[in-house]
Motif scaffolding. Structure first.
Motif, PDB file in Angstrom:
ATOM      1  N   GLU A 152       9.452  -5.506  -5.836  1.00 41.86           N
ATOM      2  CA  GLU A 152       8.628  -6.271  -4.901  1.00 41.86           C
ATOM      3  C   GLU A 152       9.149  -7.713  -4.816  1.00 41.86           C
ATOM      4  OE1 GLU A 152       5.911  -6.034  -2.679  1.00 41.86           O
ATOM      5  OE2 GLU A 152       6.230  -8.198  -2.515  1.00 41.86           O
ATOM      6  N   ALA A 153       9.307  -8.198  -3.577  1.00 40.48           N
ATOM      7  CA  ALA A 153       9.862  -9.543  -3.366  1.00 40.48           C
ATOM      8  C   ALA A 153       8.958 -10.643  -3.934  1.00 40.48           C
ATOM      9  CB  ALA A 153      10.080  -9.773  -1.873  1.00 40.48           C
ATOM     10  N   ARG A 154       7.656 -10.431  -3.827  1.00 39.87           N
ATOM     11  CA  ARG A 154       6.707 -11.473  -4.218  1.00 39.87           C
ATOM     12  C   ARG A 154       6.305 -11.351  -5.689  1.00 39.87           C
ATOM     13  NH1 ARG A 154       4.202 -13.085   0.876  1.00 39.87           N
ATOM     14  NH2 ARG A 154       5.306 -11.883   2.447  1.00 39.87           N
ATOM     15  N   MET A 212     -10.289   0.272   7.104  1.00 40.50           N
ATOM     16  CA  MET A 212     -11.116   1.427   7.416  1.00 40.50           C
ATOM     17  C   MET A 212     -10.328   2.634   6.944  1.00 40.50           C
ATOM     18  SD  MET A 212     -13.969   1.098   9.226  1.00 40.50           S
ATOM     19  CE  MET A 212     -14.282   0.589  10.899  1.00 40.50           C
ATOM     20  N   GLY A 250      -3.126   2.844  10.590  1.00 37.81           N
ATOM     21  CA  GLY A 250      -1.892   2.320   9.979  1.00 37.81           C
ATOM     22  C   GLY A 250      -1.705   2.731   8.543  1.00 37.81           C
ATOM     23  N   VAL A 251      -2.640   2.354   7.712  1.00 32.39           N
ATOM     24  CA  VAL A 251      -2.467   2.638   6.290  1.00 32.39           C
ATOM     25  C   VAL A 251      -2.792   4.101   5.984  1.00 32.39           C
ATOM     26  CG1 VAL A 251      -4.746   1.963   5.457  1.00 32.39           C
ATOM     27  CG2 VAL A 251      -2.785   1.717   3.993  1.00 32.39           C
ATOM     28  N   ASN A 252      -3.671   4.696   6.781  1.00 31.73           N
ATOM     29  CA  ASN A 252      -3.977   6.109   6.561  1.00 31.73           C
ATOM     30  C   ASN A 252      -2.737   6.973   6.801  1.00 31.73           C
ATOM     31  OD1 ASN A 252      -6.945   6.188   5.941  1.00 31.73           O
ATOM     32  ND2 ASN A 252      -7.010   5.027   7.835  1.00 31.73           N
ATOM     33  N   PHE A 277      14.868  -7.390  -2.060  1.00 32.55           N
ATOM     34  CA  PHE A 277      15.978  -6.579  -1.552  1.00 32.55           C
ATOM     35  C   PHE A 277      16.652  -7.321  -0.405  1.00 32.55           C
ATOM     36  CE2 PHE A 277      17.387  -3.903   1.913  1.00 32.55           C
ATOM     37  CZ  PHE A 277      18.189  -2.941   1.318  1.00 32.55           C
ATOM     38  N   TRP A 294      -5.318 -11.908  14.386  1.00 31.82           N
ATOM     39  CA  TRP A 294      -4.277 -10.925  14.032  1.00 31.82           C
ATOM     40  C   TRP A 294      -3.580 -10.473  15.281  1.00 31.82           C
ATOM     41  CZ3 TRP A 294      -3.403 -10.946   9.122  1.00 31.82           C
ATOM     42  CH2 TRP A 294      -4.445 -11.110   8.214  1.00 31.82           C
ATOM     43  N   ARG A 350      -8.877  -4.943   1.534  1.00 32.21           N
ATOM     44  CA  ARG A 350      -7.480  -4.600   1.262  1.00 32.21           C
ATOM     45  C   ARG A 350      -7.121  -4.900  -0.196  1.00 32.21           C
ATOM     46  NH1 ARG A 350      -2.832  -4.402   4.684  1.00 32.21           N
ATOM     47  NH2 ARG A 350      -4.258  -4.783   6.387  1.00 32.21           N
ATOM     48  N   ASP A 373       4.606   1.160   7.352  1.00 31.60           N
ATOM     49  CA  ASP A 373       4.804   0.218   8.459  1.00 31.60           C
ATOM     50  C   ASP A 373       6.270  -0.020   8.778  1.00 31.60           C
ATOM     51  OD1 ASP A 373       2.132  -0.064   8.893  1.00 31.60           O
ATOM     52  OD2 ASP A 373       2.101  -2.254   8.688  1.00 31.60           O
ATOM     53  N   LEU A 413       1.740  -8.031  -1.287  1.00 31.60           N
ATOM     54  CA  LEU A 413       1.278  -8.835  -0.160  1.00 31.60           C
ATOM     55  C   LEU A 413      -0.163  -8.442   0.219  1.00 31.60           C
ATOM     56  CD1 LEU A 413       1.787 -10.706   2.326  1.00 31.60           C
ATOM     57  CD2 LEU A 413       2.631  -8.681   3.518  1.00 31.60           C
ATOM     58  N   LEU A 433       0.827  -1.208   0.000  1.00 30.49           N
ATOM     59  CA  LEU A 433       0.000   0.000   0.000  1.00 30.49           C
ATOM     60  C   LEU A 433       0.864   1.262   0.000  1.00 30.49           C
ATOM     61  CD1 LEU A 433      -2.556  -1.431   2.561  1.00 30.49           C
ATOM     62  CD2 LEU A 433      -3.091  -0.822   0.196  1.00 30.49           C
ATOM     63  N   SER A 434       1.903   1.301   0.857  1.00 29.31           N
ATOM     64  CA  SER A 434       2.779   2.483   0.916  1.00 29.31           C
ATOM     65  C   SER A 434       3.581   2.656  -0.359  1.00 29.31           C
ATOM     66  CB  SER A 434       3.808   2.365   2.046  1.00 29.31           C
ATOM     67  OG  SER A 434       3.251   2.077   3.261  1.00 29.31           O
TER      68      SER A 434
HETATM   69  C1  LIG Z   1      -5.635  -7.097  10.916  1.00 30.50           C
HETATM   70  C2  LIG Z   1      -5.179  -5.765  10.475  1.00 30.50           C
HETATM   71  C3  LIG Z   1      -6.136  -4.794  10.205  1.00 30.50           C
HETATM   72  C4  LIG Z   1      -5.750  -3.529   9.806  1.00 30.50           C
HETATM   73  N1  LIG Z   1      -6.728  -2.616   9.561  1.00 30.50           N
HETATM   74  C5  LIG Z   1      -6.377  -1.355   9.223  1.00 30.50           C
HETATM   75  C6  LIG Z   1      -7.387  -0.359   9.006  1.00 30.50           C
HETATM   76  O1  LIG Z   1      -8.588  -0.625   9.108  1.00 30.50           O
HETATM   77  N2  LIG Z   1      -6.983   0.893   8.693  1.00 30.50           N
HETATM   78  C7  LIG Z   1      -5.666   1.222   8.596  1.00 30.50           C
HETATM   79  O2  LIG Z   1      -5.345   2.380   8.321  1.00 30.50           O
HETATM   80  N3  LIG Z   1      -4.682   0.293   8.766  1.00 30.50           N
HETATM   81  C8  LIG Z   1      -5.003  -0.975   9.090  1.00 30.50           C
HETATM   82  N4  LIG Z   1      -4.021  -1.913   9.297  1.00 30.50           N
HETATM   83  C9  LIG Z   1      -2.603  -1.537   9.092  1.00 30.50           C
HETATM   84  C10 LIG Z   1      -2.207  -1.668   7.615  1.00 30.50           C
HETATM   85  O3  LIG Z   1      -2.476  -2.973   7.174  1.00 30.50           O
HETATM   86  C11 LIG Z   1      -0.726  -1.349   7.407  1.00 30.50           C
HETATM   87  O4  LIG Z   1      -0.445  -0.105   7.992  1.00 30.50           O
HETATM   88  C12 LIG Z   1      -0.348  -1.316   5.916  1.00 30.50           C
HETATM   89  O5  LIG Z   1      -0.492  -2.587   5.334  1.00 30.50           O
HETATM   90  C13 LIG Z   1       1.076  -0.833   5.746  1.00 30.50           C
HETATM   91  O6  LIG Z   1       1.422  -0.837   4.375  1.00 30.50           O
HETATM   92  P1  LIG Z   1       2.935  -0.979   3.903  1.00 30.50           P
HETATM   93  O7  LIG Z   1       2.880  -0.832   2.438  1.00 30.50           O
HETATM   94  O8  LIG Z   1       3.790  -0.063   4.695  1.00 30.50           O
HETATM   95  O9  LIG Z   1       3.358  -2.452   4.289  1.00 30.50           O
HETATM   96  P2  LIG Z   1       2.812  -3.828   3.677  1.00 30.50           P
HETATM   97  O10 LIG Z   1       1.388  -3.727   3.368  1.00 30.50           O
HETATM   98  O11 LIG Z   1       3.271  -4.880   4.617  1.00 30.50           O
HETATM   99  O12 LIG Z   1       3.609  -3.973   2.306  1.00 30.50           O
HETATM  100  C14 LIG Z   1       5.001  -4.225   2.248  1.00 30.50           C
HETATM  101  C15 LIG Z   1       5.356  -4.809   0.898  1.00 30.50           C
HETATM  102  O13 LIG Z   1       6.787  -4.947   0.821  1.00 30.50           O
HETATM  103  C16 LIG Z   1       7.114  -6.225   0.307  1.00 30.50           C
HETATM  104  N5  LIG Z   1       8.443  -6.591   0.818  1.00 30.50           N
HETATM  105  C17 LIG Z   1       8.766  -6.964   2.074  1.00 30.50           C
HETATM  106  N6  LIG Z   1      10.092  -7.228   2.165  1.00 30.50           N
HETATM  107  C18 LIG Z   1      10.623  -7.005   0.940  1.00 30.50           C
HETATM  108  C19 LIG Z   1      11.955  -7.104   0.403  1.00 30.50           C
HETATM  109  N7  LIG Z   1      12.990  -7.479   1.165  1.00 30.50           N
HETATM  110  N8  LIG Z   1      12.152  -6.803  -0.901  1.00 30.50           N
HETATM  111  C20 LIG Z   1      11.099  -6.415  -1.684  1.00 30.50           C
HETATM  112  N9  LIG Z   1       9.811  -6.306  -1.228  1.00 30.50           N
HETATM  113  C21 LIG Z   1       9.588  -6.602   0.075  1.00 30.50           C
HETATM  114  C22 LIG Z   1       5.994  -7.119   0.818  1.00 30.50           C
HETATM  115  O14 LIG Z   1       5.892  -8.310   0.059  1.00 30.50           O
HETATM  116  C23 LIG Z   1       4.776  -6.213   0.675  1.00 30.50           C
HETATM  117  O15 LIG Z   1       4.176  -6.296  -0.591  1.00 30.50           O
HETATM  118  C24 LIG Z   1      -4.377  -3.203   9.690  1.00 30.50           C
HETATM  119  C25 LIG Z   1      -3.418  -4.180   9.949  1.00 30.50           C
HETATM  120  C26 LIG Z   1      -3.793  -5.445  10.344  1.00 30.50           C
HETATM  121  C27 LIG Z   1      -2.756  -6.467  10.639  1.00 30.50           C
END
Ligand SMILES: Cc1cc2nc3c(=O)[nH]c(=O)nc-3n(C[C@H](O)[C@H](O)[C@H](O)COP(=O)(O)OP(=O)(O)OC[C@H]3O[C@@H](n4cnc5c(N)ncnc54)[C@H](O)[C@@H]3O)c2cc1C
Ligand SMILES: *[C@@H]1O[C@H](CO)[C@@H](O)[C@H](O)[C@H]1NC(C)=O
Ligand SMILES: *[C@@H]1O[C@H](CO)[C@@H](O)[C@H](O)[C@H]1NC(C)=O
Ligand SMILES: *[C@@H]1O[C@H](CO)[C@@H](O)[C@H](O)[C@H]1NC(C)=O
Length: 433
Positions: free
Chosen positions: A35-37, A48, A333-335, A131, A293, A107, A321, A41, A15-16
């Motif tokens: 992206e690793a995958r 929300m 978190g995501v906001n 990475f 969770w 999501r 995150d 993910l 998402l970020s």
């Molecule tokens: C149960 C649950 C409910 C939630 N509900 C909410 C909500 O309602 N509202 C809200 O705002 N937030 C919510 N959150 C928080 C939200 O899910 C996170 O803040 C958000 O996913 C963060 O996004 P991100 O992109 O930083 O990390 P991630 O979503 O974890 O994405 C990271 C990406 O990096 C990739 N990656 C990892 N390591 C490597 C590497 N070494 N090399 C290349 N790629 C890599 C992964 O595969 C993944 O695709 C919730 C979290 C949980 C667990």
């Protein structure tokens, strides 16, 4: 690499990472995502989304596709489980006060729309590229390595690689996610199963309903259930409870998650203390969407960029995150991650726009990114405080007085003036251009 202009590498197409790629692209900054995958993910479930995060998605041109694929609402209600009385109403969104309604959606839907937009904009996303480490950082660039041993170089590398971030290790060696001794049990059920009065079903979010949704149903000293519609028509709801978990459960999440009957039992604990709607909700929870969770978070970091790292040149940063995984209770978190991504791109865009040579010096970059970090950290610190207040009311044993202690007029998390924030950032960075 074309060394006449800035190019930014993003690790993680979550998402970020995808939001950052789109935001940088809007600033005319070249970017590549790794992206690793084989796909971003998707841990399942819903999100929300509040006005602050949604406004970023609006600016990135995807809100218009999302709001037709989720539940639009204005208020969340906290209801006393014993008396049925509404204790508190919080405006999570709304056209009048916020210019945008709150939204709950899957999501996978948000990821799908972000990904579609990056394709449309021609932003390269390289899947299956994991990475592993930073090789070197100079005054002009950063070089890093992938799991297959190959290396790449860019002007900047941004870790958007989530709570288990590998990029973070470079900035904060030894920092690991901390277990919060709590977990949420989550399921999705048809709204019909709640057996609400017909009038309530027509307009779930209406304050004059007996059980308005989304709602937190609180029984003092016992805990709280949260029920939230998550489809456009509201025909499906997410139901969740928070439970204290012992340290012993840490590391056994896969086993716990696999034992669906045990999860059902956790759901039903003390359900008889709650109104019929909750009892109906936990009567039967389909295994498919039943999950546990655990709450992990990242301890507060001093450094989100290598500007302050010994020998660092400010060419590496983290956000989302990776920098500040938050406990889910405040649902920010995501906001907050979207805010990070958008303001990062604006700050970088301003820096480039202001520097005649299109390529900021190392000193300018370091000062600006550090200023951005302080700006973002101040917001995240306030959210952490909010999380603590939310946890108090949701957990069994919460003292009565805390149930209503929160200021119901609060709306600061949902309000952010991006341009003013970024201007402040640039001013306090005090870079001479
Ligand atoms: C149960 C649950 C409910 C939630 N509900 C909410 C909500 O309602 N509202 C809200 O705002 N937030 C919510 N959150 C928080 C939200 O899910 C996170 O803040 C958000 O996913 C963060 O996004 P991100 O992109 O930083 O990390 P991630 O979503 O974890 O994405 C990271 C990406 O990096 C990739 N990656 C990892 N390591 C490597 C590497 N070494 N090399 C290349 N790629 C890599 C992964 O595969 C993944 O695709 C919730 C979290 C949980 C667990
Ligand atoms: C971005 O990349 C494109 C194609 O590789 C190139 O033509 C363009 O000059 C680059 N722009 C910048 C600002 O680096
Ligand atoms: C990276 O920067 C160093 C030192 O500034 C320079 O010598 C090198 O050529 C750059 N690498 C690339 C790939 O541009
Ligand atoms: C809520 O329901 C009441 C009673 O049915 C109705 O009068 C009112 O217009 C509804 N409010 C909204 C905002 O729809």
């Amino acid at each position: 690499m074309d060394d006449s202009a800035l190019c930014v590498a993003i690790i993680g197409a979550g998402l970020s990472g995808l939001a950052l790629a789109l935001a940088l692209h809007q600033q005319g900054i070249n970017t590549s995502v790794y992206e690793a995958r084989d796909a971003p993910l998707d841990i399942g479930g819903g999100l929300m989304l509040t006005p602050n995060g949604l406004k970023v998605l609006e600016k990135l041109g995807i809100y218009q596709f999302l709001n037709t694929q989720g539940y639009n609402f204005d208020r969340i209600y906290f209801q006393d489980g014993d008396s049925g009385r509404i204790l508190e109403t919080i405006e999570y969104g709304g056209l009048k006060r916020h210019g945008i309604r709150a939204l709950r959606t899957y999501r996978r839907t948000v990821l799908k729309e972000l990904l579609a937009k990056t394709h449309e904009e021609g932003i390269p996303i390289h899947f299956g590229r994991k990475f592993t480490q930073i090789v070197s950082e100079t005054d002009d660039n950063v070089t890093w390595e992938f799991a297959d041993g190959t290396t790449e170089t860019a002007s900047l590398l941004i870790g958007a690689d989530g709570i288990h971030s590998t990029v973070r290790r470079y900035l904060a060696p030894g920092v690991e996610p901390t277990f919060g001794s709590m977990a949420a049990i989550v399921a999705a059920i048809p709204t019909a199963q709640l057996e609400l009065p017909k009038a309530d079903l027509d307009d779930l979010n209406n304050a004059s309903n007996a059980n308005p949704l989304p709602g937190g149903i609180v029984v003092p000293k016992v805990g709280a259930f949260v029920i939230a519609p998550q489809t456009f028509s509201g025909d499906e709801v997410m139901i969740t409870v928070q439970r204290a978990m012992s340290e012993a459960t840490h590391g056994h999440w896969t086993d716990l998650d696999a034992d669906k009957e045990a999860l059902k039992a956790l759901f039903r604990q003390n359900a008889d203390r709650f109104p019929p709607m909750v009892q109906n909700a936990v009567r039967d929870t389909p295994h498919a969407n039943l999950k546990i969770w655990p709450f992990y978070h990242i301890p507060r970091l001093n450094r989100w960029t290598s500007a302050q790292a010994p020998g660092g040149c400010g060419r590496v940063a983290i956000l989302g995150d990776s920098a500040h995984a938050l406990p889910p209770s405040a649902g920010q978190g995501v906001n907050q991650a979207f805010e990070d991504a958008y303001t990062f791109a604006l700050v970088l865009g301003r820096l480039i726009l202001n520097s005649s040579i299109q390529k900021p010096t190392n000193d300018q970059l370091q000062k600006t990114l550090y200023s951005w970090q302080l700006f973002r950290q101040a917001r995240v610190d306030r959210v952490l405080d909010l999380n603590r207040q939310m946890d108090l009311r949701r957990m069994p044993g919460a003292p009565d007085k805390d149930i209503t202690a929160m200021d119901s007029a609060f709306d600061w998390p949902f309000k952010i003036d991006f341009d003013a924030g970024v201007t402040e950032c640039m001013e306090s960075a005090d870079v001479t251009l």
